[in-house]
Enzyme design. Structure first.
Site, PDB file in Angstrom:
ATOM      1  N   PHE A  49     -30.906  24.401  16.569  1.00  0.00           N
ATOM      2  CA  PHE A  49     -29.744  25.087  16.001  1.00  0.00           C
ATOM      3  C   PHE A  49     -28.861  24.111  15.231  1.00  0.00           C
ATOM      4  O   PHE A  49     -28.378  24.427  14.141  1.00  0.00           O
ATOM      5  CB  PHE A  49     -28.946  25.753  17.126  1.00  0.00           C
ATOM      6  CG  PHE A  49     -27.563  26.183  16.729  1.00  0.00           C
ATOM      7  CD1 PHE A  49     -27.375  27.205  15.822  1.00  0.00           C
ATOM      8  CD2 PHE A  49     -26.444  25.546  17.250  1.00  0.00           C
ATOM      9  CE1 PHE A  49     -26.094  27.596  15.450  1.00  0.00           C
ATOM     10  CE2 PHE A  49     -25.170  25.925  16.880  1.00  0.00           C
ATOM     11  CZ  PHE A  49     -25.000  26.956  15.974  1.00  0.00           C
ATOM     12  N   ASN A  50     -28.642  22.918  15.761  1.00  0.00           N
ATOM     13  CA  ASN A  50     -27.815  21.925  15.069  1.00  0.00           C
ATOM     14  C   ASN A  50     -28.383  21.552  13.712  1.00  0.00           C
ATOM     15  O   ASN A  50     -27.639  21.260  12.767  1.00  0.00           O
ATOM     16  CB  ASN A  50     -27.663  20.663  15.930  1.00  0.00           C
ATOM     17  CG  ASN A  50     -26.533  20.782  16.930  1.00  0.00           C
ATOM     18  OD1 ASN A  50     -25.599  21.565  16.722  1.00  0.00           O
ATOM     19  ND2 ASN A  50     -26.606  20.047  18.021  1.00  0.00           N
ATOM     20  N   LYS A  52     -29.670  23.498  11.685  1.00  0.00           N
ATOM     21  CA  LYS A  52     -29.372  24.574  10.739  1.00  0.00           C
ATOM     22  C   LYS A  52     -28.074  24.322   9.963  1.00  0.00           C
ATOM     23  O   LYS A  52     -27.784  25.013   8.988  1.00  0.00           O
ATOM     24  CB  LYS A  52     -29.258  25.917  11.478  1.00  0.00           C
ATOM     25  CG  LYS A  52     -30.515  26.346  12.230  1.00  0.00           C
ATOM     26  CD  LYS A  52     -31.623  26.745  11.292  1.00  0.00           C
ATOM     27  CE  LYS A  52     -32.828  27.265  12.077  1.00  0.00           C
ATOM     28  NZ  LYS A  52     -33.943  27.636  11.190  1.00  0.00           N
ATOM     29  N   HIS A 245     -14.818  25.768  24.050  1.00  0.00           N
ATOM     30  CA  HIS A 245     -16.088  26.445  24.286  1.00  0.00           C
ATOM     31  C   HIS A 245     -16.489  26.138  25.725  1.00  0.00           C
ATOM     32  O   HIS A 245     -16.518  24.983  26.132  1.00  0.00           O
ATOM     33  CB  HIS A 245     -17.158  25.915  23.331  1.00  0.00           C
ATOM     34  CG  HIS A 245     -17.148  26.587  21.997  1.00  0.00           C
ATOM     35  ND1 HIS A 245     -16.025  26.633  21.211  1.00  0.00           N
ATOM     36  CD2 HIS A 245     -18.133  27.232  21.312  1.00  0.00           C
ATOM     37  CE1 HIS A 245     -16.315  27.283  20.088  1.00  0.00           C
ATOM     38  NE2 HIS A 245     -17.585  27.662  20.124  1.00  0.00           N
ATOM     39  N   GLU A 248     -21.083  28.681  28.068  1.00  0.00           N
ATOM     40  CA  GLU A 248     -22.143  29.232  27.217  1.00  0.00           C
ATOM     41  C   GLU A 248     -23.517  28.865  27.785  1.00  0.00           C
ATOM     42  O   GLU A 248     -24.468  29.622  27.686  1.00  0.00           O
ATOM     43  CB  GLU A 248     -21.995  28.692  25.791  1.00  0.00           C
ATOM     44  CG  GLU A 248     -22.918  29.353  24.795  1.00  0.00           C
ATOM     45  CD  GLU A 248     -22.694  28.867  23.372  1.00  0.00           C
ATOM     46  OE1 GLU A 248     -23.206  29.506  22.450  1.00  0.00           O
ATOM     47  OE2 GLU A 248     -22.016  27.834  23.175  1.00  0.00           O
ATOM     48  N   HIS A 267     -16.902  32.242  24.822  1.00  0.00           N
ATOM     49  CA  HIS A 267     -18.205  32.577  25.432  1.00  0.00           C
ATOM     50  C   HIS A 267     -18.065  32.988  26.897  1.00  0.00           C
ATOM     51  O   HIS A 267     -17.961  34.159  27.188  1.00  0.00           O
ATOM     52  CB  HIS A 267     -19.200  31.431  25.260  1.00  0.00           C
ATOM     53  CG  HIS A 267     -19.501  31.127  23.828  1.00  0.00           C
ATOM     54  ND1 HIS A 267     -20.146  32.035  23.011  1.00  0.00           N
ATOM     55  CD2 HIS A 267     -19.234  30.048  23.054  1.00  0.00           C
ATOM     56  CE1 HIS A 267     -20.265  31.531  21.794  1.00  0.00           C
ATOM     57  NE2 HIS A 267     -19.712  30.329  21.795  1.00  0.00           N
ATOM     58  N   PRO A 324     -20.369  32.625  11.470  1.00  0.00           N
ATOM     59  CA  PRO A 324     -20.834  33.863  10.818  1.00  0.00           C
ATOM     60  C   PRO A 324     -21.998  33.659   9.848  1.00  0.00           C
ATOM     61  O   PRO A 324     -22.891  34.499   9.776  1.00  0.00           O
ATOM     62  CB  PRO A 324     -19.586  34.364  10.073  1.00  0.00           C
ATOM     63  CG  PRO A 324     -18.441  33.770  10.814  1.00  0.00           C
ATOM     64  CD  PRO A 324     -18.912  32.440  11.321  1.00  0.00           C
ATOM     65  N   GLN A 326     -24.404  31.734  10.079  1.00  0.00           N
ATOM     66  CA  GLN A 326     -25.658  31.465  10.776  1.00  0.00           C
ATOM     67  C   GLN A 326     -26.126  32.636  11.638  1.00  0.00           C
ATOM     68  O   GLN A 326     -27.320  32.789  11.872  1.00  0.00           O
ATOM     69  CB  GLN A 326     -25.499  30.216  11.644  1.00  0.00           C
ATOM     70  CG  GLN A 326     -25.329  28.949  10.819  1.00  0.00           C
ATOM     71  CD  GLN A 326     -25.237  27.708  11.686  1.00  0.00           C
ATOM     72  OE1 GLN A 326     -24.390  27.625  12.566  1.00  0.00           O
ATOM     73  NE2 GLN A 326     -26.098  26.750  11.449  1.00  0.00           N
TER      74      GLN A 326
END
Length: 449
Positions: A49-50, A52, A245, A248, A267, A324, A326
């Site tokens: 994910f990072n 991306k 955060h 999560e 989260h 948003p 992603q």
């Protein structure tokens, strides 16, 4: 004359030269080429994910277009930000709290960020800023940016204490902080935290290659924010809330740290695994901004998300977007969150309206703005703080929520034991758990002179 946009491979490169080095033309660019959408290959893989965040997998494009501190002083990012601000202002009914990063690698980060905001006139009635502090000590330690954890604490907070003492010492920062409503801290929570000390040392002694645990980061951010807020309040300046955060992924102990230190969290899906903590979050009505579409792409499928259960239980939950570009497919990511929740969770309009009301209450926007959207006495408990003409939330629903919470608190604190004798608790004792009107107002607003 072409602008030089980056220094890479021992040379100054224009944008045309950068794309030539990548063997790309304007005709090659598409959503698929950019590859910045979090697909199913990033499920339970935060490392993927990072990646991306890098357009077409190239960090140089990220530095050019998505950084405030680069060779062109963040001009491209500022132009994009200004355009999105204009769209927000035209939409009229959406306000945003955008995250922007302070890394703690050097003391001049705050001044550079403030100059970027002010020089490019990035102010909007619809936007407030949350300062995001990535927990990347081990990276900075490895590349020599910092020597101890204390260096990060000093780099993040010293300029804030200096500008509080003397606003003329950092004039741009003083102006920028009037639009900053709080702090966030982010990283991959699923990283294993190895305990290498029997007793954690002070930050000036933390010089190992391993990053401190989540609770250590949270405590030192909270402690410095508490001291800073107290001073800023005495001087009549704006204060900040802590909204990390949390929950999560990873260890559920993170939620314990957040419960003790935070105004609200993002989260919080791991609360489903710890009923006792979930109950404490309910009793104190700590805000939980949930993003089911983001969780669906990374950690938890949409149908297993605890949002509807938390909402029915009475926790203070709201719907929020998360990255948003992603995780969403339309130009209206927040509307997408509400639409999918309405269809999948079968939520009626009254429930969507209550989620929206919670969202405004949890936000860091000023008291007058909340009064405009929710009603003059929005901070009162139950139906007394509800203006149904503004919120569309039925009074009977909020009255039931409040009565249930009070009954729960009375059940817990109905009797107390003192010196071996059982005595009936007083209203003062019960109010140690029940937030007062003043406390709710203070938690939910950012004070301004």
């Amino acid at each position: 004359m072409y602008d030089v946009v980056i220094f890479r491979d021992g040379a100054n490169l224009t944008l045309e030269q950068v794309f030539q080095s990548l063997k790309l033309t304007a005709y090659d660019l598409s959503i698929d080429t950019l590859d910045m959408h979090a697909h199913y290959d990033s499920f339970h893989r935060f490392d993927k994910f990072n990646l991306k965040y890098n357009p077409i997998g190239e960090s140089r494009l990220r530095e050019i277009f998505l950084k405030t501190d680069n060779l062109i002083q963040g001009r491209y990012l500022a132009e994009l930000t200004r355009e999105v601000m204009t769209d927000l202002e035209q939409s009229k009914y959406q306000n945003c709290e955008w995250r922007i990063s302070i890394y703690g690698r050097s003391l001049d980060e705050w001044d550079k960020l403030a100059k970027w905001v002010i020089n490019h006139k990035l102010f909007s009635h619809n936007v407030r800023w949350l300062i995001q502090v990535p927990r990347l000590y081990e990276v900075y330690k490895a590349n020599g940016s910092v020597d101890t954890f204390e260096d990060i604490v000093i780099n993040v907070f010293k300029p804030l204490f200096e500008v509080t003492k003397d606003p003329t010492s950092h004039p741009e920062l003083h102006v920028f902080l009037q639009r900053v409503i709080g702090f966030d801290t982010v990283d991959d929570e699923s990283k294993v935290e190895r305990r290498i000390y029997k007793k954690f040392p002070y930050p000036r002694l933390w010089n190992t290659k391993q990053s401190p645990p989540y609770s250590y980061w949270i405590y030192y951010m909270f402690a410095n924010m508490a001291s800073l807020n107290n001073w800023r309040r005495m001087r009549g300046f704006s204060t900040f809330v802590f909204r990390p955060h949390c929950g999560e992924a990873g260890d559920t102990d993170h939620l314990t740290s957040a419960f003790l230190t935070s105004h609200s969290i993002s989260h919080g899906i791991l609360l489903r695994k710890v009923p006792a903590l979930q109950y404490l979050f309910y009793l104190k009505q700590i805000g939980i901004a949930m993003s089911p579409l983001s969780n669906n792409a990374l950690f938890l499928t949409y149908e297993r998300n605890p949002l509807p259960d938390f909402f029915k239980t009475g926790l203070n939950v709201s719907l929020s977007t998360d990255d948003p570009l992603q995780f969403h497919f339309t130009k209206e990511p927040l509307l997408e969150e509400y639409s999918v929740a309405a269809h999948i969770y079968k939520m009626p309009q009254s429930s969507l309206a209550e989620l929206a009301r919670n969202s405004v209450v949890q936000s860091g926007f000023e008291m007058e703005i909340k009064r405009h959207w929710l009603g003059h006495q929005w901070y009162l408990q139950g139906s007394a703080g509800n203006d149904i003409h503004k919120t569309n939330v039925p009074n009977i629903r909020l009255a039931f929520r409040h009565q249930t919470l009070v009954a729960e608190l009375d059940m817990i604190r109905g009797t107390t034991t003192t010196g071996g004798h059982s005595v009936k608790s007083t209203p003062e004792v019960r109010n140690t758990l029940l937030p007062t009107t003043d406390a709710v107002a203070a938690r939910a607003m950012v004070k301004h002179p």
